[in-house]
Scaffold this active site. Structure first.
Site, PDB file in Angstrom:
ATOM      1  N   ARG A 126      -9.251  -0.223   3.765  1.00 44.84           N
ATOM      2  CA  ARG A 126      -8.439   0.763   3.070  1.00 44.84           C
ATOM      3  C   ARG A 126      -7.036   0.328   2.978  1.00 44.84           C
ATOM      4  O   ARG A 126      -6.296   0.615   2.138  1.00 44.84           O
ATOM      5  CB  ARG A 126      -8.021   1.971   4.335  1.00 44.84           C
ATOM      6  CG  ARG A 126      -9.277   2.946   4.214  1.00 44.84           C
ATOM      7  CD  ARG A 126      -8.786   4.316   5.024  1.00 44.84           C
ATOM      8  NE  ARG A 126      -7.373   4.577   4.725  1.00 44.84           N
ATOM      9  CZ  ARG A 126      -6.403   4.838   5.786  1.00 44.84           C
ATOM     10  NH1 ARG A 126      -6.826   5.051   6.884  1.00 44.84           N
ATOM     11  NH2 ARG A 126      -5.440   5.428   5.272  1.00 44.84           N
ATOM     12  N   ARG A 142      -0.087  15.178  12.855  1.00 48.83           N
ATOM     13  CA  ARG A 142       0.593  14.550  11.810  1.00 48.83           C
ATOM     14  C   ARG A 142       1.150  15.694  10.761  1.00 48.83           C
ATOM     15  O   ARG A 142       0.282  16.080   9.826  1.00 48.83           O
ATOM     16  CB  ARG A 142      -0.273  13.671  10.740  1.00 48.83           C
ATOM     17  CG  ARG A 142      -0.670  12.524  11.719  1.00 48.83           C
ATOM     18  CD  ARG A 142      -1.330  11.239  10.858  1.00 48.83           C
ATOM     19  NE  ARG A 142      -0.338  10.401   9.905  1.00 48.83           N
ATOM     20  CZ  ARG A 142      -0.488   9.654   9.293  1.00 48.83           C
ATOM     21  NH1 ARG A 142      -2.009   8.889   9.272  1.00 48.83           N
ATOM     22  NH2 ARG A 142       0.225   8.906   8.591  1.00 48.83           N
ATOM     23  N   LYS A 166       0.622  -1.166  -0.171  1.00 46.23           N
ATOM     24  CA  LYS A 166       0.059   0.062   0.036  1.00 46.23           C
ATOM     25  C   LYS A 166       0.748   1.245  -0.107  1.00 46.23           C
ATOM     26  O   LYS A 166       0.613   2.085  -0.778  1.00 46.23           O
ATOM     27  CB  LYS A 166      -0.883   0.040   1.066  1.00 46.23           C
ATOM     28  CG  LYS A 166      -1.502   1.351   1.784  1.00 46.23           C
ATOM     29  CD  LYS A 166      -2.353   1.174   2.942  1.00 46.23           C
ATOM     30  CE  LYS A 166      -2.720   2.548   3.408  1.00 46.23           C
ATOM     31  NZ  LYS A 166      -1.479   2.968   4.166  1.00 46.23           N
ATOM     32  N   ASN A 167       1.763   1.172   0.852  1.00 39.92           N
ATOM     33  CA  ASN A 167       2.557   2.598   1.127  1.00 39.92           C
ATOM     34  C   ASN A 167       3.624   2.904  -0.092  1.00 39.92           C
ATOM     35  O   ASN A 167       4.375   3.892  -0.091  1.00 39.92           O
ATOM     36  CB  ASN A 167       3.216   2.539   2.573  1.00 39.92           C
ATOM     37  CG  ASN A 167       2.253   3.046   3.483  1.00 39.92           C
ATOM     38  OD1 ASN A 167       0.826   3.113   3.223  1.00 39.92           O
ATOM     39  ND2 ASN A 167       2.688   2.415   4.730  1.00 39.92           N
ATOM     40  N   CYS A 206      -5.466   8.067   8.975  1.00 41.11           N
ATOM     41  CA  CYS A 206      -5.579   7.646  10.260  1.00 41.11           C
ATOM     42  C   CYS A 206      -5.072   8.797  11.428  1.00 41.11           C
ATOM     43  O   CYS A 206      -4.066   9.563  11.137  1.00 41.11           O
ATOM     44  CB  CYS A 206      -4.808   6.509  10.545  1.00 41.11           C
ATOM     45  SG  CYS A 206      -5.224   4.801   9.702  1.00 41.11           S
ATOM     46  N   ASP A 230       3.792   0.649  11.997  1.00 38.78           N
ATOM     47  CA  ASP A 230       2.721  -0.089  11.475  1.00 38.78           C
ATOM     48  C   ASP A 230       2.337  -1.382  11.761  1.00 38.78           C
ATOM     49  O   ASP A 230       1.403  -1.940  11.400  1.00 38.78           O
ATOM     50  CB  ASP A 230       2.494   0.201   9.783  1.00 38.78           C
ATOM     51  CG  ASP A 230       2.334   1.800   9.490  1.00 38.78           C
ATOM     52  OD1 ASP A 230       2.058   2.480  10.412  1.00 38.78           O
ATOM     53  OD2 ASP A 230       2.304   1.960   8.241  1.00 38.78           O
TER      54      ASP A 230
HETATM   55  C1  UD1 Z   1       3.835   6.832   6.673  1.00 36.54           C
HETATM   56  C2  UD1 Z   1       2.823   5.711   6.472  1.00 36.54           C
HETATM   57  C3  UD1 Z   1       2.446   5.338   7.886  1.00 36.54           C
HETATM   58  C4  UD1 Z   1       3.474   5.152   8.890  1.00 36.54           C
HETATM   59  C5  UD1 Z   1       4.476   6.233   8.711  1.00 36.54           C
HETATM   60  C6  UD1 Z   1       5.704   5.812   9.604  1.00 36.54           C
HETATM   61  C7  UD1 Z   1       1.737   6.119   3.948  1.00 36.54           C
HETATM   62  C8  UD1 Z   1       0.817   6.443   3.510  1.00 36.54           C
HETATM   63  N1  UD1 Z   1       1.736   6.253   5.578  1.00 36.54           N
HETATM   64  O1  UD1 Z   1       3.203   7.987   7.170  1.00 36.54           O
HETATM   65  O2  UD1 Z   1       1.499   4.053   7.517  1.00 36.54           O
HETATM   66  O3  UD1 Z   1       2.998   4.847  10.003  1.00 36.54           O
HETATM   67  O4  UD1 Z   1       4.906   6.315   7.417  1.00 36.54           O
HETATM   68  O5  UD1 Z   1       6.474   4.458   9.058  1.00 36.54           O
HETATM   69  O6  UD1 Z   1       2.704   5.935   3.589  1.00 36.54           O
HETATM   70  N2  UD1 Z   1       6.636  14.495  10.836  1.00 36.54           N
HETATM   71  C9  UD1 Z   1       6.972  15.770  11.104  1.00 36.54           C
HETATM   72  N3  UD1 Z   1       6.911  16.605  10.057  1.00 36.54           N
HETATM   73  C10 UD1 Z   1       6.526  16.164   8.782  1.00 36.54           C
HETATM   74  C11 UD1 Z   1       6.206  14.852   8.570  1.00 36.54           C
HETATM   75  C12 UD1 Z   1       6.466  13.962   9.451  1.00 36.54           C
HETATM   76  O7  UD1 Z   1       7.066  15.982  12.027  1.00 36.54           O
HETATM   77  O8  UD1 Z   1       6.447  17.138   7.878  1.00 36.54           O
HETATM   78  C13 UD1 Z   1       6.608  13.485  11.912  1.00 36.54           C
HETATM   79  C14 UD1 Z   1       5.458  12.673  12.170  1.00 36.54           C
HETATM   80  O9  UD1 Z   1       4.527  13.536  12.974  1.00 36.54           O
HETATM   81  C15 UD1 Z   1       5.948  11.384  12.772  1.00 36.54           C
HETATM   82  C16 UD1 Z   1       7.243  11.189  12.090  1.00 36.54           C
HETATM   83  O10 UD1 Z   1       7.574  12.268  11.443  1.00 36.54           O
HETATM   84  O11 UD1 Z   1       6.198  11.520  14.123  1.00 36.54           O
HETATM   85  C17 UD1 Z   1       7.202  10.330  10.809  1.00 36.54           C
HETATM   86  O12 UD1 Z   1       5.992  10.347  10.099  1.00 36.54           O
HETATM   87  P1  UD1 Z   1       6.088  10.179   8.524  1.00 36.54           P
HETATM   88  O13 UD1 Z   1       7.285   9.013   8.207  1.00 36.54           O
HETATM   89  O14 UD1 Z   1       6.308  11.111   7.696  1.00 36.54           O
HETATM   90  O15 UD1 Z   1       4.688   9.367   8.196  1.00 36.54           O
HETATM   91  P2  UD1 Z   1       3.944   9.209   7.063  1.00 36.54           P
HETATM   92  O16 UD1 Z   1       4.547   9.494   5.699  1.00 36.54           O
HETATM   93  O17 UD1 Z   1       2.625  10.595   7.250  1.00 36.54           O
END
Ligand code: UD1
Length: 428
Positions: free
Chosen positions: A399, A122, A22-23, A117, A307
């Site tokens: 999803r 986020r 998915k990701n 989620c 995850d």
């Molecule tokens: C993706 C996955 C999600 C998984 C996560 C971590 C998808 C669609 N989702 O989410 O299932 O749980 O990776 O493996 O691929 N952060 C910031 N600023 C940013 C972006 C992130 O502070 O601009 C922080 C977030 O709050 C979190 C951490 O970085 O604490 C990791 O987030 P991130 O790896 O970006 O998660 P997603 O890409 O949203």
């Protein structure tokens, strides 16, 4: 308004074929926007988030032709709109990948704030910081729920991500592949799906090096071609069925996986007492005897994936002894613990730490899927529990898990889906 009814206690035995990741799929579908010709993408998981990404592509003007249930041809040449509408973006976190791909192709993107989620705050500040470093204008404050990014010409730059972020790493890659000059992303995420997106971009003619390490170097190219590409298998789907085998004292062979991607999960399940063996593209999990307590800390790849945290919690709820789970990625990823408690789990949560005092067994009762992986955890708990469990809010589960019931049925689970007609559909 549908729910799963699960009769617990069956030992799960048999073979399961794992679908596409998915990701990886969601950013790859967004990345097709960057191509100058038709892309054939295969091994697309049959899940609602993938369908939503295809809907977004259609809303932008792309032509989609379904070849079979897991393969589509996407023609991005007809894309005229640069706006991802709210009604589509709100359902899925990964809608933010269209910011990077639309910006990379047109120098202009408008995407409604993404849904997905709820694990607490986020932020997307690192995505926006990356776009800005490439020369894009991004909003200082997000107004009306829309993120507006634009640039006359993106120009390569060095970007240090303050946090290791999967989304920001991929989004900056998408924006940078056609930028003028060289982009370097430091402190990049190393997840297998980050590597898969880089491989897809390179197959189209991009020059992305170092994906899978914490420094990614991207030399901008002018043109990206149409290609055929098959998405990697889903690490988390595989890990979830591995946990189902452990929960039920079962014996499951997972096919079509990349065992290397499962190393941290396999290691943890071995600590819990499971036998996990690997071959080329399969992993075999056998569980005999009680589950042993252990401690789990989630970390960016190659650490234990966040995850998979709720799914292992369902196992530790019925392990012998006390286990501590530390969630180091998300602020609020233990909302499902209340649901496990309803089934008899003994657990306390303090911020990002949960302590499970294992109980002999859980008892079936009505529970909710509070998010996607939490829903998978409810299924694992229900399969191991005494009696019947009904899981509500299964739209979260659907999803991210393709043919979830069919796959579990095929290894002996006693589950059915109950569709409760809504008042409107009863009238229709
Ligand atoms: C993706 C996955 C999600 C998984 C996560 C971590 C998808 C669609 N989702 O989410 O299932 O749980 O990776 O493996 O691929 N952060 C910031 N600023 C940013 C972006 C992130 O502070 O601009 C922080 C977030 O709050 C979190 C951490 O970085 O604490 C990791 O987030 P991130 O790896 O970006 O998660 P997603 O890409 O949203």
């Amino acid at each position: 308004m549908s729910k799963y009814r699960v009769q617990g206690g069956n030992r799960l035995v048999g073979d399961i074929y794992i679908g596409g990741c998915k990701n990886a799929c969601l950013p790859i579908l967004s990345a097709v926007v960057l191509a100058n010709d038709v892309c054939r993408i295969s091994n697309i998981p049959n899940i609602s988030d993938a369908l939503l990404s295809l809907d977004i592509l259609e809303a932008l003007g792309a032509k989609i032709k379904r070849i079979n249930k897991n393969t589509v041809d996407i023609d991005p040449r007809t894309i005229t709109s640069h706006v991802v509408p709210h009604d589509l973006a709100q359902h899925m976190r990964a809608s933010y990948y269209f910011l990077g791909s639309l910006l990379g192709r047109f120098g202009d993107a408008r995407v409604s704030m993404p849904g997905g989620c709820n694990f607490g705050v986020r932020p997307i500040d690192q995505h926006l910081k990356g776009f800005q470093a490439l020369g894009a204008t991004v909003p200082a404050i997000i107004e009306n729920g829309m993120i507006d990014a634009s640039a006359t010409q993106l120009i390569g730059n060095s970007i240090y991500l303050d946090v290791v972020s999967v989304g920001a790493t991929i989004n900056v890659m998408l924006a940078a592949v056609k930028a003028r000059g060289t982009t370097i992303i430091e402190n990049a995420a190393k997840e297998p799906h980050v590597v898969d997106v880089a491989n897809f971009l390179n197959t189209m003619g991009a020059d992305v090096r170092g994906a899978g390490t914490d420094t990614i170097k991207i030399c901008g190219v002018r043109v990206l071609h149409g290609v055929e590409y098959s998405i990697i298998p889903d690490q988390i789907e595989a890990g979830t069925y591995m946990a189902c085998a452990v929960a039920t004292g079962g014996d499951i062979i997972l096919h079509g996986v990349i065992p290397k991607h499962l190393e941290s999960i396999s290691a943890k399940l071995r600590e819990m007492g499971a036998q996990v063996s690997e071959d080329d593209d399969l992993v075999h999990v056998i569980m005999e005897g009680p589950i042993k307590a252990c401690n789990v800390k989630t970390m960016p790849h190659p650490g234990f994936p966040t995850d998979m945290q709720p799914q292992v919690a369902a196992l530790l709820a019925i392990a012998e002894g006390t286990s501590i789970i530390t969630e180091s990625i998300w602020d609020n990823r233990f909302r499902y613990v209340d649901e496990l408690r309803r089934m008899g789990a003994q657990a306390t949560v303090d911020g990002k730490v949960a302590v499970f005092q294992g109980v002999k067994s859980l008892n079936g009762c009505p529970v909710k899927a509070v998010d996607l992986r939490a829903g998978a955890a409810m299924m694992i708990a229900a399969l191991a529990a005494n009696g019947q469990t009904e899981i509500e809010d299964i739209q979260y589960i659907e999803r991210g898990y393709e043919n979830f019931l069919e796959k579990l049925h095929s290894v002996g689970a006693d589950i059915c889906r109950i569709d409760i007609p809504t008042i409107t559909s009863m009238r229709a």
